[in-house]
Scaffold this motif. Structure first.
Motif, PDB file in Angstrom:
ATOM      1  N   LYS A  75      11.451-115.668 -24.154  1.00 21.45           N
ATOM      2  CA  LYS A  75      11.333-115.391 -25.577  1.00 21.45           C
ATOM      3  C   LYS A  75       9.932-115.751 -26.035  1.00 21.45           C
ATOM      4  O   LYS A  75       9.370-116.778 -25.650  1.00 21.45           O
ATOM      5  CB  LYS A  75      12.350-116.215 -26.366  1.00 21.45           C
ATOM      6  N   VAL A  76       9.365-114.905 -26.857  1.00 23.58           N
ATOM      7  CA  VAL A  76       8.097-115.187 -27.519  1.00 23.58           C
ATOM      8  C   VAL A  76       8.340-114.939 -29.002  1.00 23.58           C
ATOM      9  O   VAL A  76       8.491-113.784 -29.432  1.00 23.58           O
ATOM     10  CB  VAL A  76       6.959-114.281 -27.000  1.00 23.58           C
ATOM     11  N   GLY A  77       8.453-116.018 -29.763  1.00 24.85           N
ATOM     12  CA  GLY A  77       8.866-115.890 -31.149  1.00 24.85           C
ATOM     13  C   GLY A  77      10.297-115.400 -31.194  1.00 24.85           C
ATOM     14  O   GLY A  77      11.184-115.960 -30.554  1.00 24.85           O
ATOM     15  N   ASN A  78      10.521-114.328 -31.929  1.00 28.42           N
ATOM     16  CA  ASN A  78      11.881-113.777 -31.999  1.00 28.42           C
ATOM     17  C   ASN A  78      12.050-112.546 -31.112  1.00 28.42           C
ATOM     18  O   ASN A  78      13.007-111.786 -31.261  1.00 28.42           O
ATOM     19  CB  ASN A  78      12.235-113.426 -33.454  1.00 28.42           C
ATOM     20  N   ARG A  79      11.111-112.353 -30.183  1.00 25.89           N
ATOM     21  CA  ARG A  79      11.167-111.192 -29.311  1.00 25.89           C
ATOM     22  C   ARG A  79      11.523-111.600 -27.877  1.00 25.89           C
ATOM     23  O   ARG A  79      11.077-112.641 -27.391  1.00 25.89           O
ATOM     24  CB  ARG A  79       9.829-110.447 -29.311  1.00 25.89           C
ATOM     25  N   SER A  80      12.301-110.739 -27.238  1.00 21.23           N
ATOM     26  CA  SER A  80      12.703-110.978 -25.852  1.00 21.23           C
ATOM     27  C   SER A  80      11.937-110.038 -24.926  1.00 21.23           C
ATOM     28  O   SER A  80      11.788-108.844 -25.229  1.00 21.23           O
ATOM     29  CB  SER A  80      14.208-110.729 -25.681  1.00 21.23           C
ATOM     30  N   TYR A  81      11.464-110.600 -23.812  1.00 22.00           N
ATOM     31  CA  TYR A  81      10.728-109.835 -22.814  1.00 22.00           C
ATOM     32  C   TYR A  81      11.409-110.021 -21.462  1.00 22.00           C
ATOM     33  O   TYR A  81      11.884-111.121 -21.142  1.00 22.00           O
ATOM     34  CB  TYR A  81       9.277-110.292 -22.736  1.00 22.00           C
ATOM     35  N   TYR A  82      11.444-108.958 -20.692  1.00 27.27           N
ATOM     36  CA  TYR A  82      12.142-108.990 -19.409  1.00 27.27           C
ATOM     37  C   TYR A  82      11.195-108.563 -18.288  1.00 27.27           C
ATOM     38  O   TYR A  82      10.496-107.556 -18.396  1.00 27.27           O
ATOM     39  CB  TYR A  82      13.369-108.084 -19.450  1.00 27.27           C
ATOM     40  N   GLY A 277       1.313 -86.703 -18.019  1.00 22.53           N
ATOM     41  CA  GLY A 277       1.992 -86.737 -19.309  1.00 22.53           C
ATOM     42  C   GLY A 277       3.006 -87.866 -19.391  1.00 22.53           C
ATOM     43  O   GLY A 277       3.152 -88.512 -20.441  1.00 22.53           O
ATOM     44  N   ALA A 278       3.716 -88.114 -18.288  1.00 24.79           N
ATOM     45  CA  ALA A 278       4.714 -89.191 -18.271  1.00 24.79           C
ATOM     46  C   ALA A 278       4.059 -90.545 -18.501  1.00 24.79           C
ATOM     47  O   ALA A 278       4.579 -91.394 -19.248  1.00 24.79           O
ATOM     48  CB  ALA A 278       5.453 -89.180 -16.938  1.00 24.79           C
ATOM     49  N   ILE A 279       2.905 -90.768 -17.886  1.00 25.88           N
ATOM     50  CA  ILE A 279       2.201 -92.036 -18.050  1.00 25.88           C
ATOM     51  C   ILE A 279       1.694 -92.189 -19.480  1.00 25.88           C
ATOM     52  O   ILE A 279       1.776 -93.274 -20.074  1.00 25.88           O
ATOM     53  CB  ILE A 279       1.023 -92.145 -17.048  1.00 25.88           C
ATOM     54  N   ARG A 280       1.183 -91.105 -20.069  1.00 27.07           N
ATOM     55  CA  ARG A 280       0.728 -91.189 -21.460  1.00 27.07           C
ATOM     56  C   ARG A 280       1.873 -91.577 -22.387  1.00 27.07           C
ATOM     57  O   ARG A 280       1.712 -92.407 -23.289  1.00 27.07           O
ATOM     58  CB  ARG A 280       0.131 -89.845 -21.907  1.00 27.07           C
ATOM     59  N   PHE A 281       3.048 -90.977 -22.156  1.00 24.54           N
ATOM     60  CA  PHE A 281       4.203 -91.309 -23.004  1.00 24.54           C
ATOM     61  C   PHE A 281       4.597 -92.770 -22.817  1.00 24.54           C
ATOM     62  O   PHE A 281       4.841 -93.483 -23.798  1.00 24.54           O
ATOM     63  CB  PHE A 281       5.384 -90.402 -22.660  1.00 24.54           C
ATOM     64  N   PHE A 282       4.663 -93.215 -21.562  1.00 27.41           N
ATOM     65  CA  PHE A 282       5.043 -94.605 -21.302  1.00 27.41           C
ATOM     66  C   PHE A 282       4.068 -95.564 -21.972  1.00 27.41           C
ATOM     67  O   PHE A 282       4.484 -96.540 -22.619  1.00 27.41           O
ATOM     68  CB  PHE A 282       5.089 -94.874 -19.797  1.00 27.41           C
ATOM     69  N   GLU A 283       2.775 -95.331 -21.830  1.00 29.45           N
ATOM     70  CA  GLU A 283       1.778 -96.239 -22.394  1.00 29.45           C
ATOM     71  C   GLU A 283       1.845 -96.269 -23.919  1.00 29.45           C
ATOM     72  O   GLU A 283       1.545 -97.297 -24.537  1.00 29.45           O
ATOM     73  CB  GLU A 283       0.383 -95.830 -21.928  1.00 29.45           C
ATOM     74  N   ASN A 284       2.252 -95.169 -24.521  1.00 30.13           N
ATOM     75  CA  ASN A 284       2.391 -95.124 -25.976  1.00 30.13           C
ATOM     76  C   ASN A 284       3.566 -95.965 -26.468  1.00 30.13           C
ATOM     77  O   ASN A 284       3.530 -96.528 -27.565  1.00 30.13           O
ATOM     78  CB  ASN A 284       2.567 -93.668 -26.428  1.00 30.13           C
ATOM     79  N   VAL A 285       4.605 -96.074 -25.638  1.00 29.73           N
ATOM     80  CA  VAL A 285       5.812 -96.820 -26.011  1.00 29.73           C
ATOM     81  C   VAL A 285       5.744 -98.271 -25.540  1.00 29.73           C
ATOM     82  O   VAL A 285       6.252 -99.182 -26.220  1.00 29.73           O
ATOM     83  CB  VAL A 285       7.067 -96.139 -25.406  1.00 29.73           C
ATOM     84  N   TYR A 286       5.087 -98.507 -24.440  1.00 28.40           N
ATOM     85  CA  TYR A 286       5.088 -99.813 -23.766  1.00 28.40           C
ATOM     86  C   TYR A 286       4.420-100.897 -24.616  1.00 28.40           C
ATOM     87  O   TYR A 286       3.357-100.687 -25.186  1.00 28.40           O
ATOM     88  CB  TYR A 286       4.364 -99.697 -22.447  1.00 28.40           C
ATOM     89  N   GLU A 287       5.059-102.038 -24.681  1.00 30.54           N
ATOM     90  CA  GLU A 287       4.469-103.218 -25.323  1.00 30.54           C
ATOM     91  C   GLU A 287       4.704-104.426 -24.415  1.00 30.54           C
ATOM     92  O   GLU A 287       5.847-104.799 -24.156  1.00 30.54           O
ATOM     93  CB  GLU A 287       5.071-103.469 -26.696  1.00 30.54           C
ATOM     94  N   ALA A 288       3.620-105.005 -23.952  1.00 28.23           N
ATOM     95  CA  ALA A 288       3.698-106.179 -23.081  1.00 28.23           C
ATOM     96  C   ALA A 288       3.836-107.443 -23.898  1.00 28.23           C
ATOM     97  O   ALA A 288       3.550-107.466 -25.109  1.00 28.23           O
ATOM     98  CB  ALA A 288       2.449-106.260 -22.203  1.00 28.23           C
ATOM     99  N   ALA A 289       4.242-108.503 -23.257  1.00 31.09           N
ATOM    100  CA  ALA A 289       4.324-109.802 -23.906  1.00 31.09           C
ATOM    101  C   ALA A 289       2.923-110.406 -24.016  1.00 31.09           C
ATOM    102  O   ALA A 289       2.024-110.076 -23.248  1.00 31.09           O
ATOM    103  CB  ALA A 289       5.222-110.726 -23.088  1.00 31.09           C
ATOM    104  N   PRO A 290       2.712-111.297 -24.995  1.00 36.79           N
ATOM    105  CA  PRO A 290       1.448-112.021 -25.063  1.00 36.79           C
ATOM    106  C   PRO A 290       1.233-112.797 -23.763  1.00 36.79           C
ATOM    107  O   PRO A 290       2.182-113.116 -23.046  1.00 36.79           O
ATOM    108  CB  PRO A 290       1.650-112.960 -26.244  1.00 36.79           C
ATOM    109  N   SER A 291      -0.017-113.107 -23.464  1.00 37.89           N
ATOM    110  CA  SER A 291      -0.327-113.840 -22.224  1.00 37.89           C
ATOM    111  C   SER A 291       0.417-115.153 -22.202  1.00 37.89           C
ATOM    112  O   SER A 291       0.602-115.825 -23.230  1.00 37.89           O
ATOM    113  CB  SER A 291      -1.835-114.102 -22.142  1.00 37.89           C
ATOM    114  N   ARG A 292       0.849-115.530 -20.999  1.00 35.69           N
ATOM    115  CA  ARG A 292       1.590-116.783 -20.853  1.00 35.69           C
ATOM    116  C   ARG A 292       0.668-117.975 -21.058  1.00 35.69           C
ATOM    117  O   ARG A 292      -0.484-117.954 -20.746  1.00 35.69           O
ATOM    118  CB  ARG A 292       2.195-116.860 -19.434  1.00 35.69           C
TER     119      ARG A 292
END
Length: 292
Positions: A75-82, A277-292
């Motif tokens: 968890k980072v704040g109120n967000r969950s990352y897997y 095109g698939a990679i462009r779509f993924f990168e547009n949606v993808y959100e990584a967690a803040p650095s550990r």
């Protein structure tokens, strides 16, 4: 005849509709593992939503994968990352090596043989060993003797050490002296005709899609990135099923009419068209967690 299984194959092999846990393996293996192996749950549910999967279904699948040790959470704040666990990373790397395999050349004629005698009170471990051997591409010669023409001894050693069953397992590298010839031996351990038929089904399903997309690109017609993402992910998702039924035999052991090569070429060609095109779509949606 050997049946190929693993924790995830039971969810996907022979099933037409998309299963959330199975699609998660594909999303992590094809995309997330190349971006630090960690992703925000919101991004993940949006990506999975492209395949008609609801947020509750995705969350339930994630919970199951956490329990099975494939994923880890934070968890980072109120967000969950897997993120993918160490076990999960290893499985995804093994899968990628086989999906995007490179021709290894001439077979040396050697067989890797695994023989085991696991007590009935450890039956669960015995069953799991069989599943893992099937995943690796071994075929069952007899009930407790499995063979592969590939040099898998070190991986079997790691597996038996992890399961703490070294006292019950022996591993050999040997030459076959008789009596069946090598191709007949293969047919005793694997259902080659059934595998070939699955490749034919794959080719029949995707050849027209590939040709239609190639024609659009030649005529400079617009193709949506979201379409590329869905089509490419489904393509990989379906092709991944061959990991559980195709033992990746050397050319010398395959029948003259073998459709695996044709299916592999079709997969690669279609993949290359869809990937940008698939990679462009993924990168547009993808959100990584803040650095550990």
């Amino acid at each position: 005849m050997v049946q190929f299984h693993s924790d995830e194959v039971e969810l996907i092999y022979g099933v037409n509709r998309v299963k959330p846990q199975s699609m998660l393996f594909t999303i992590y293996g094809e995309y997330v593992r190349h971006y630090g192996s960690e992703i925000w749950i919101g991004s993940l549910t949006k990506l999975m939503g492209e395949f008609g999967l609801s947020e509750p279904a995705v969350r339930a699948a994630i919970s199951r994968m956490l329990r099975q040790g494939w994923l880890e959470s934070r968890k980072v704040g109120n967000r969950s990352y897997y993120s993918v666990s160490g076990r999960g990373k290893k499985r995804l790397e093994e899968a990628a090596e086989r999906i995007y395999k490179v021709d290894t050349g001439v077979w040396d004629g050697k067989w890797c043989i695994v023989s085991y005698n696991i007590p009935e009170e450890r039956r669960a471990l015995r069953d799991q060993l069989r599943k893992e051997l099937g995943w690796m591409g071994f075929g069952m010669l007899t009930t407790s003797t499995w063979i592969s023409p590939n040099p898998l001894g070190d991986r079997v050693k790691e597996l038996t050490e992890a399961y703490e069953i070294k006292d019950h397992v022996e591993i050999f590298t040997a030459e076959h002296q008789g009596w069946s010839d090598s191709k007949l031996l293969v047919r005793k351990c694997w259902n080659i005709d059934e595998i070939n038929e699955k490749y034919k089904e794959f080719i029949d399903t995707y050849r027209q899609e590939y040709e239609e997309l190639a024609d659009k690109i030649r005529h400079n017609q617009e193709v949506a990135d979201s379409h590329c993402f869905v089509q490419k992910t489904n393509l990989v998702h379906q092709y991944r099923k061959f990991l559980f039924i195709d033992p990746d035999l050397p050319q010398e052991l395959l029948p003259e009419l073998w459709l695996g090569k044709e299916a592999d070429q079709l997969f690669q060609n279609y993949y290359e068209l869809l990937n940008p095109g698939a990679i462009r779509f993924f990168e547009n949606v993808y959100e990584a967690a803040p650095s550990r």
